[in-house]
Design a protein around this motif. Structure first.
Motif, mmCIF file in Angstrom:
data_model
loop_
_atom_site.group_PDB
_atom_site.id
_atom_site.type_symbol
_atom_site.label_atom_id
_atom_site.label_comp_id
_atom_site.label_asym_id
_atom_site.label_seq_id
_atom_site.Cartn_x
_atom_site.Cartn_y
_atom_site.Cartn_z
ATOM 1 N N THR A 169 -0.949 11.523 3.419
ATOM 2 C CA THR A 169 -1.356 10.121 3.343
ATOM 3 C C THR A 169 -0.141 9.226 3.140
ATOM 4 O OG1 THR A 169 -3.540 10.735 2.480
ATOM 5 C CG2 THR A 169 -2.803 8.476 2.085
ATOM 6 N N ARG A 170 0.753 9.629 2.273
ATOM 7 C CA ARG A 170 1.972 8.851 2.041
ATOM 8 C C ARG A 170 2.789 8.718 3.323
ATOM 9 N NH1 ARG A 170 3.516 11.830 -3.646
ATOM 10 N NH2 ARG A 170 2.351 10.402 -5.008
ATOM 11 N N THR A 209 1.054 6.902 -7.239
ATOM 12 C CA THR A 209 -0.184 7.522 -7.703
ATOM 13 C C THR A 209 -0.245 8.968 -7.248
ATOM 14 O OG1 THR A 209 -2.594 7.319 -7.790
ATOM 15 C CG2 THR A 209 -1.557 6.835 -5.682
ATOM 16 N N ILE A 251 0.849 -1.205 0.000
ATOM 17 C CA ILE A 251 0.000 0.000 0.000
ATOM 18 C C ILE A 251 0.882 1.252 0.000
ATOM 19 C CG2 ILE A 251 -0.388 0.116 2.500
ATOM 20 C CD1 ILE A 251 -2.949 0.981 -0.198
ATOM 21 N N THR A 265 -5.558 9.916 -3.802
ATOM 22 C CA THR A 265 -5.922 9.196 -2.581
ATOM 23 C C THR A 265 -7.039 8.196 -2.872
ATOM 24 O OG1 THR A 265 -7.425 10.971 -1.902
ATOM 25 C CG2 THR A 265 -5.186 11.011 -0.983
ATOM 26 N N ILE A 325 -5.522 4.901 -3.659
ATOM 27 C CA ILE A 325 -5.045 4.260 -2.433
ATOM 28 C C ILE A 325 -6.215 3.582 -1.717
ATOM 29 C CG2 ILE A 325 -4.014 4.671 -0.161
ATOM 30 C CD1 ILE A 325 -2.565 7.120 -1.561
ATOM 31 N N VAL A 340 1.893 1.678 -3.583
ATOM 32 C CA VAL A 340 0.773 2.247 -4.349
ATOM 33 C C VAL A 340 0.699 3.746 -4.100
ATOM 34 C CG1 VAL A 340 -1.750 2.329 -4.545
ATOM 35 C CG2 VAL A 340 -0.575 0.132 -4.510
ATOM 36 N N SER A 341 0.829 4.166 -2.852
ATOM 37 C CA SER A 341 0.744 5.601 -2.542
ATOM 38 C C SER A 341 1.875 6.394 -3.195
ATOM 39 C CB SER A 341 0.733 5.834 -1.027
ATOM 40 O OG SER A 341 2.005 5.675 -0.452
#
Length: 141
Positions: free
Chosen positions: A122-123, A56, A49, A59, A62, A52-53
């Motif tokens: 978020t990352r 991209t 995950i 959000t 994600i 993925v973050s």
């Protein structure tokens, strides 16, 4: 916007993000401390995950990946109380609210700035989670 004022805005954004790191660390640690919300989640699955973050600019991508993982097996938990849903809720509420606060601090109303702040937070949140999960799996006594 002049180059100088853009630099000033970006500096304020980075300062704002750094000031909120404790909140991000605490939030993901609380989520991972609730072991009832997930199964035998492996570090490699959590790192997926994070990857993925990092690849991209969305959000939503994600969150979609988390739902995919939730559907695959029970390692991310099940239902509304699962780790996957806790993380999604944090992204949609806690992290989004922090992003709004930082955008206000930086005096920007550009939706792209808000989106980029939200994504960066978020990352970081997920990255701190990957580290903490290693501790939970190998270092906790």
């Amino acid at each position: 916007m002049t180059n100088f004022s853009e630099q000033q805005k970006q500096l304020k954004i980075q300062q704002g993000i750094r000031k909120q790191e404790d909140e991000l660390v605490i939030s993901i640690q609380i989520a991972l401390d609730n072991h009832n919300s997930y199964g035998d989640l492996e570090e490699s699955q959590f790192r997926n995950i994070v990857r993925v973050s990092d690849t991209t600019e969305s959000t939503e991508v994600i969150k979609n990946f988390l739902l995919y993982q939730l559907g695959r097996d029970r390692k991310w938990g099940r239902g509304e109380d699962s780790l996957a849903f806790i993380i999604i809720r944090d992204i949609e509420t806690k992290i989004k609210n922090i992003a709004i606060t930082i955008a206000e601090y930086a005096k920007t109303d550009d939706p792209d700035d808000l989106k980029n702040i939200h994504l960066e937070l978020t990352r970081r949140y997920l990255g701190y989670g990957a580290r903490y999960l290693v501790y939970k799996r190998k270092g906790e006594i």
